[in-house]
Design an enzyme around this catalytic site. Sequence first.
Site, PDB file in Angstrom:
ATOM      1  N   ASN A 161      -5.704   6.143   2.148  1.00 47.46           N
ATOM      2  CA  ASN A 161      -6.489   4.923   1.932  1.00 47.46           C
ATOM      3  C   ASN A 161      -5.919   4.021   0.843  1.00 47.46           C
ATOM      4  OD1 ASN A 161      -9.134   3.266   1.699  1.00 47.46           O
ATOM      5  ND2 ASN A 161      -8.873   4.194  -0.340  1.00 47.46           N
ATOM      6  N   TYR A 203       2.279  -7.285   2.844  1.00 43.83           N
ATOM      7  CA  TYR A 203       1.140  -6.407   3.172  1.00 43.83           C
ATOM      8  C   TYR A 203       1.011  -6.216   4.686  1.00 43.83           C
ATOM      9  CZ  TYR A 203      -3.836  -4.996   3.148  1.00 43.83           C
ATOM     10  OH  TYR A 203      -5.032  -4.350   3.322  1.00 43.83           O
ATOM     11  N   LYS A 210       1.239  -2.858   6.830  1.00 44.19           N
ATOM     12  CA  LYS A 210       0.080  -2.391   7.612  1.00 44.19           C
ATOM     13  C   LYS A 210       0.412  -2.241   9.087  1.00 44.19           C
ATOM     14  CE  LYS A 210      -3.113  -1.821   4.480  1.00 44.19           C
ATOM     15  NZ  LYS A 210      -3.450  -0.431   4.102  1.00 44.19           N
TER      16      LYS A 210
HETATM   17  N1  LIG Z   1     -11.317  -4.235   1.866  1.00 34.60           N
HETATM   18  C1  LIG Z   1     -10.879  -4.663   3.047  1.00 34.60           C
HETATM   19  O1  LIG Z   1     -11.487  -5.552   3.691  1.00 34.60           O
HETATM   20  C2  LIG Z   1      -9.649  -4.080   3.656  1.00 34.60           C
HETATM   21  C3  LIG Z   1      -9.170  -4.636   4.847  1.00 34.60           C
HETATM   22  C4  LIG Z   1      -8.061  -4.070   5.455  1.00 34.60           C
HETATM   23  C5  LIG Z   1      -7.450  -2.975   4.874  1.00 34.60           C
HETATM   24  N2  LIG Z   1      -7.913  -2.472   3.686  1.00 34.60           N
HETATM   25  C6  LIG Z   1      -7.220  -1.323   3.133  1.00 34.60           C
HETATM   26  O2  LIG Z   1      -8.181  -0.350   2.744  1.00 34.60           O
HETATM   27  C7  LIG Z   1      -7.669   0.427   1.664  1.00 34.60           C
HETATM   28  C8  LIG Z   1      -8.666   0.439   0.526  1.00 34.60           C
HETATM   29  O3  LIG Z   1      -8.819  -0.880   0.047  1.00 34.60           O
HETATM   30  P1  LIG Z   1     -10.050  -1.370  -0.845  1.00 34.60           P
HETATM   31  O4  LIG Z   1     -10.455  -2.679  -0.293  1.00 34.60           O
HETATM   32  O5  LIG Z   1     -11.050  -0.286  -0.984  1.00 34.60           O
HETATM   33  O6  LIG Z   1      -9.279  -1.642  -2.229  1.00 34.60           O
HETATM   34  P2  LIG Z   1      -9.703  -1.359  -3.761  1.00 34.60           P
HETATM   35  O7  LIG Z   1      -8.732  -2.121  -4.571  1.00 34.60           O
HETATM   36  O8  LIG Z   1     -11.152  -1.614  -3.933  1.00 34.60           O
HETATM   37  O9  LIG Z   1      -9.462   0.208  -3.917  1.00 34.60           O
HETATM   38  C9  LIG Z   1      -8.173   0.763  -3.803  1.00 34.60           C
HETATM   39  C10 LIG Z   1      -8.089   1.983  -4.680  1.00 34.60           C
HETATM   40  O10 LIG Z   1      -6.773   2.564  -4.498  1.00 34.60           O
HETATM   41  C11 LIG Z   1      -6.283   2.942  -5.772  1.00 34.60           C
HETATM   42  N3  LIG Z   1      -4.816   2.922  -5.734  1.00 34.60           N
HETATM   43  C12 LIG Z   1      -4.021   1.833  -5.673  1.00 34.60           C
HETATM   44  N4  LIG Z   1      -2.729   2.193  -5.638  1.00 34.60           N
HETATM   45  C13 LIG Z   1      -2.704   3.551  -5.690  1.00 34.60           C
HETATM   46  C14 LIG Z   1      -1.674   4.507  -5.680  1.00 34.60           C
HETATM   47  N5  LIG Z   1      -0.383   4.142  -5.641  1.00 34.60           N
HETATM   48  N6  LIG Z   1      -2.002   5.827  -5.719  1.00 34.60           N
HETATM   49  C15 LIG Z   1      -3.297   6.202  -5.768  1.00 34.60           C
HETATM   50  N7  LIG Z   1      -4.328   5.334  -5.785  1.00 34.60           N
HETATM   51  C16 LIG Z   1      -4.033   4.022  -5.748  1.00 34.60           C
HETATM   52  C17 LIG Z   1      -6.847   1.909  -6.740  1.00 34.60           C
HETATM   53  O11 LIG Z   1      -6.864   2.387  -8.095  1.00 34.60           O
HETATM   54  C18 LIG Z   1      -8.238   1.693  -6.162  1.00 34.60           C
HETATM   55  O12 LIG Z   1      -9.202   2.550  -6.736  1.00 34.60           O
HETATM   56  C19 LIG Z   1      -6.321  -0.197   1.321  1.00 34.60           C
HETATM   57  O13 LIG Z   1      -5.282   0.485   1.973  1.00 34.60           O
HETATM   58  C20 LIG Z   1      -6.438  -1.596   1.869  1.00 34.60           C
HETATM   59  O14 LIG Z   1      -5.195  -2.167   2.112  1.00 34.60           O
HETATM   60  C21 LIG Z   1      -8.996  -3.011   3.064  1.00 34.60           C
END
Ligand SMILES: NC(=O)c1ccc[n+]([C@@H]2O[C@H](COP(=O)([O-])OP(=O)(O)OC[C@H]3O[C@@H](n4cnc5c(N)ncnc54)[C@H](O)[C@@H]3O)[C@@H](O)[C@H]2O)c1
Length: 301
Positions: free
Chosen positions: A90, A156, A160
């Site tokens: 994630n 990104y 993805k």
């Molecule tokens: N929020 C959305 O709408 C959305 C949409 C598409 C994809 N995503 C994907 O979902 C995933 C979670 O995103 P989110 O929105 O919860 O983001 P967020 O920033 O709220 O949380 C991400 C977490 O990952 C941790 N992190 C970052 N890099 C890291 C690493 N190298 N090793 C370990 N931990 C790490 C951060 O400290 C953070 O706690 C991501 O892969 C993001 O790309 C999110």
Amino acid sequence: MGLLDGKVAIVTGAGRGLGRGEALELAAEGAGVVVGEVDEAAGQSVVDEITATGGSAVLYLGDCSEIEHGQGIVRTAVEQLGRLDALVNNAGILRDRTLAKMTPEEWDAVIKVHLRGHYAPTHAAINHWRDNDQPGRVVCTASTSGVLGNFGQSNYGAAKAGIAAFAQIVAQENWKKGITVNAICPAARTRMTEGAYGEKLAGGSAEEGFDFWHPDNVAPFVAFLCSDASSHISGKVFGVQGDTVELYRPFTSEAFIQKGGAKWTAEELVERVGELFESTGIAPEAQNGMARLRFSMTQRS
Ligand SMILES: NC(=O)c1ccc[n+]([C@@H]2O[C@H](COP(=O)([O-])OP(=O)(O)OC[C@H]3O[C@@H](n4cnc5c(N)ncnc54)[C@H](O)[C@@H]3O)[C@@H](O)[C@H]2O)c1
């Protein structure tokens, strides 16, 4: 009885946002959870939340894109929680910039965290399951920014889309071993999206009842993909947001033209290539529900 009673799962980047919701959901369904995080305070708070409700969880600190981290987090699951059944990749970051202005550092950071961040833990988990002749579940986190595209996210989106391909290929390589690998394209209100989409992802009012963009809405489908109930599903890419789960069609052939057993000339293609588009009826606007949604969310100049 929970869907994941007796199971153990890893969630990378589980300290906040989608990963936090996934870790809590997996624990609520009975799994022990290894909370992978680079941010110690955020990760520890999720471990504390799980243990406060009687669940079991441990923190594994570090960068999930480091090879030793992948090996270490799998070892932690087995040594501290007794086994490993599922891995949820994630963790992720954004460094949004149009390509013309993107620095090599912004490109490399995003590619590393997402692609190596999937490779390192998955490589360790798959080998653990194969060595022990055990089934396993991998949930990867792709994005509509990769499978549909999104302005300012070439780094990104490329990562993805690569993750969607990664899930399909690692699924092909491991299905005979009972290891499934799927990807989700989530959408939710988190620290990551607040900057880009702001009010568009605001919480629903109490009267409306359902907070569509709450990150926890994504977690039940991830719990399903981590369970025995999904053993027949692998190599698939799903859109997951609010109350909606979508199944994406992989890149597939829409139409073709053929010369008839001879090499084309470039001039002939100038004349004929339009047939590819005419025969499909592909409209210039977005093709499905998620893409339409992305259009409305990304109306930027
Ligand atoms: N929020 C959305 O709408 C959305 C949409 C598409 C994809 N995503 C994907 O979902 C995933 C979670 O995103 P989110 O929105 O919860 O983001 P967020 O920033 O709220 O949380 C991400 C977490 O990952 C941790 N992190 C970052 N890099 C890291 C690493 N190298 N090793 C370990 N931990 C790490 C951060 O400290 C953070 O706690 C991501 O892969 C993001 O790309 C999110």
